[in-house]
Write a protein that holds these residues in place. Structure first.
Motif, short mmCIF file in Angstrom:
data_model
loop_
_atom_site.label_atom_id
_atom_site.label_comp_id
_atom_site.label_asym_id
_atom_site.label_seq_id
_atom_site.Cartn_x
_atom_site.Cartn_y
_atom_site.Cartn_z
N ARG A 1 0.84 -1.20 0.00
CA ARG A 1 0.00 0.00 0.00
C ARG A 1 0.88 1.26 0.00
O ARG A 1 1.99 1.27 0.53
CB ARG A 1 -0.94 0.01 1.20
CG ARG A 1 -0.25 0.09 2.56
CD ARG A 1 -1.24 -0.24 3.66
NE ARG A 1 -0.66 -0.15 5.00
CZ ARG A 1 0.05 -1.09 5.58
NH1 ARG A 1 0.33 -2.22 4.94
NH2 ARG A 1 0.51 -0.93 6.82
N ARG A 2 0.32 2.32 -0.58
CA ARG A 2 1.01 3.62 -0.60
C ARG A 2 0.58 4.38 0.66
O ARG A 2 -0.50 4.97 0.71
CB ARG A 2 0.62 4.41 -1.86
CG ARG A 2 1.12 3.78 -3.16
CD ARG A 2 0.99 4.79 -4.30
NE ARG A 2 1.26 4.26 -5.60
CZ ARG A 2 2.46 4.10 -6.15
NH1 ARG A 2 3.54 4.44 -5.44
NH2 ARG A 2 2.61 3.62 -7.37
N LEU A 3 1.43 4.37 1.67
CA LEU A 3 1.09 4.96 2.96
C LEU A 3 0.79 6.44 2.85
O LEU A 3 -0.12 6.96 3.51
CB LEU A 3 2.22 4.73 3.95
CG LEU A 3 2.43 3.27 4.40
CD1 LEU A 3 3.69 3.15 5.25
CD2 LEU A 3 1.22 2.77 5.17
N GLN A 4 1.54 7.15 2.02
CA GLN A 4 1.33 8.59 1.86
C GLN A 4 -0.09 8.89 1.41
O GLN A 4 -0.76 9.79 1.94
CB GLN A 4 2.33 9.14 0.85
CG GLN A 4 2.13 10.63 0.52
CD GLN A 4 3.00 11.07 -0.65
OE1 GLN A 4 3.66 10.25 -1.29
NE2 GLN A 4 3.01 12.37 -0.93
N VAL A 5 -0.56 8.12 0.42
CA VAL A 5 -1.90 8.37 -0.14
C VAL A 5 -2.97 7.94 0.85
O VAL A 5 -3.96 8.65 1.07
CB VAL A 5 -2.07 7.62 -1.47
CG1 VAL A 5 -3.42 7.95 -2.10
CG2 VAL A 5 -0.95 7.98 -2.43
N LEU A 6 -2.79 6.78 1.49
CA LEU A 6 -3.78 6.31 2.46
C LEU A 6 -3.88 7.25 3.65
O LEU A 6 -4.99 7.49 4.17
CB LEU A 6 -3.45 4.89 2.92
CG LEU A 6 -4.18 3.78 2.15
CD1 LEU A 6 -3.77 3.79 0.68
CD2 LEU A 6 -3.90 2.41 2.77
N ASP A 7 -2.77 7.80 4.10
CA ASP A 7 -2.80 8.76 5.21
C ASP A 7 -3.60 10.00 4.82
O ASP A 7 -4.37 10.53 5.62
CB ASP A 7 -1.38 9.16 5.61
CG ASP A 7 -0.66 8.05 6.36
OD1 ASP A 7 -1.33 7.09 6.78
OD2 ASP A 7 0.58 8.14 6.51
N GLU A 8 -3.41 10.47 3.58
CA GLU A 8 -4.15 11.65 3.12
C GLU A 8 -5.64 11.36 3.07
O GLU A 8 -6.46 12.19 3.50
CB GLU A 8 -3.64 12.07 1.74
CG GLU A 8 -4.38 13.27 1.18
CD GLU A 8 -3.73 13.82 -0.08
OE1 GLU A 8 -4.47 14.19 -1.01
OE2 GLU A 8 -2.49 13.90 -0.14
N LEU A 9 -6.00 10.19 2.56
CA LEU A 9 -7.42 9.84 2.47
C LEU A 9 -8.04 9.70 3.86
O LEU A 9 -9.20 10.07 4.07
CB LEU A 9 -7.59 8.55 1.68
CG LEU A 9 -7.26 8.63 0.19
CD1 LEU A 9 -7.45 7.28 -0.48
CD2 LEU A 9 -8.11 9.69 -0.52
N GLN A 10 -7.27 9.17 4.79
CA GLN A 10 -7.78 9.01 6.15
C GLN A 10 -8.09 10.39 6.77
O GLN A 10 -9.11 10.56 7.44
CB GLN A 10 -6.78 8.27 7.01
CG GLN A 10 -7.29 7.95 8.42
CD GLN A 10 -6.30 7.14 9.22
OE1 GLN A 10 -5.11 7.40 9.19
NE2 GLN A 10 -6.81 6.15 9.95
N LYS A 11 -7.23 11.36 6.53
CA LYS A 11 -7.47 12.71 7.05
C LYS A 11 -8.71 13.32 6.41
O LYS A 11 -9.49 14.01 7.07
CB LYS A 11 -6.25 13.58 6.79
CG LYS A 11 -5.03 13.19 7.62
CD LYS A 11 -3.82 14.03 7.25
CE LYS A 11 -2.60 13.58 8.06
NZ LYS A 11 -1.37 14.33 7.67
N ILE A 12 -8.90 13.06 5.11
CA ILE A 12 -10.09 13.58 4.44
C ILE A 12 -11.35 12.92 4.99
O ILE A 12 -12.39 13.58 5.17
CB ILE A 12 -9.97 13.36 2.91
CG1 ILE A 12 -8.82 14.20 2.34
CG2 ILE A 12 -11.28 13.72 2.21
CD1 ILE A 12 -8.57 13.97 0.87
N GLN A 13 -11.27 11.61 5.26
CA GLN A 13 -12.42 10.91 5.84
C GLN A 13 -12.83 11.50 7.18
O GLN A 13 -14.01 11.53 7.52
CB GLN A 13 -12.08 9.43 6.04
CG GLN A 13 -12.11 8.58 4.77
CD GLN A 13 -11.73 7.15 5.07
OE1 GLN A 13 -10.57 6.78 5.00
NE2 GLN A 13 -12.72 6.36 5.42
#
Length: 217
Positions: A94-106
């Protein structure tokens, strides 16, 4: 509630469903079956890589054929296979950078929808790893009497088909942002107020720069 959409392979993970399926079959006594399928499709894979035939069209045909390898599995077995593929192939890459960004948006109370050509049970397994409420719009499989027939329930959800089903889900609601890595993601990206190109292939990178889209890489 505003919605954000994201592709899976190449966008949220560098893993690939077909590699995960191949590894699962090798680990469960089906290596010969997968190898025969792979070598039958090898000429097409080479042609697609060289640009002699349409890459996305080949990938869609490959997925239709790969689905037949799982024919006869019960619904609960499909779930187990899907969890195995995510655990051993997709989630570790998984791309941690992208998943972290999506988690913040969620956390801003936005709905996250995963839109992918990946088989629906596998996409659902990945979505579960991302937290409660994540919606999965993958390629649906045909189940009859609790058993997978080996056929898809409709076309592979890539390109325009991906965007079409996302549009149906939105029901007129605006799409806040969309994340994709390749040109087939373009119909989905163009639905969004904020398109984001994630580690984009060259053609999408060029287009993103022309349109002043954000690029993550």
């Amino acid at each position: 509630m505003n919605t954000i959409a994201a592709d899976l392979e190449g966008t949220l993970t560098t893993g690939e469903t077909w590699r995960g399926m191949a590894a699962w079959m090798q680990a469960h006594g089906r290596a010969g079956q997968y190898q025969r399928f792979f070598y039958r499709n090898l000429p097409g894979a080479v042609a697609a890589k060289m640009g002699w035939i349409d890459k996305r069209a080949f990938q869609d045909r490959f997925m239709e054929g790969a689905a037949r390898l799982l024919a006869g599995l019960r619904s609960e077995e499909l779930v187990a296979v899907s969890e195995w593929v995510v655990t051993n192939e997709l989630w570790p890459r998984r791309r941690l950078q992208v998943l972290d960004e999506l988690q913040k948006i969620q956390q801003q109370e936005r709905r996250l929808v995963l839109c992918s050509a990946t088989f629906q049970p596998i996409l659902e397994a990945f979505a579960r790893r991302m937290g409660e409420g994540v919606v999965a719009l993958g390629t649906p499989l045909e189940i009859e009497g609790g058993v997978f027939t080996g056929r898809l329930r409709g076309p592979v959800r890539s390109g325009v088909h991906k965007a079409e089903h996302l549009r149906k889900l939105l029901r007129g609601e605006a799409l806040f942002a969309a994340y994709g890595d390749s040109l087939p993601d373009l119909p989905m990206l163009e639905l969004a107020e904020e398109p984001v190109a994630v580690y984009p292939e060259p053609r999408l990178r060029e287009l993103a720069k022309k349109r002043n889209w954000r690029v993550i890489e």
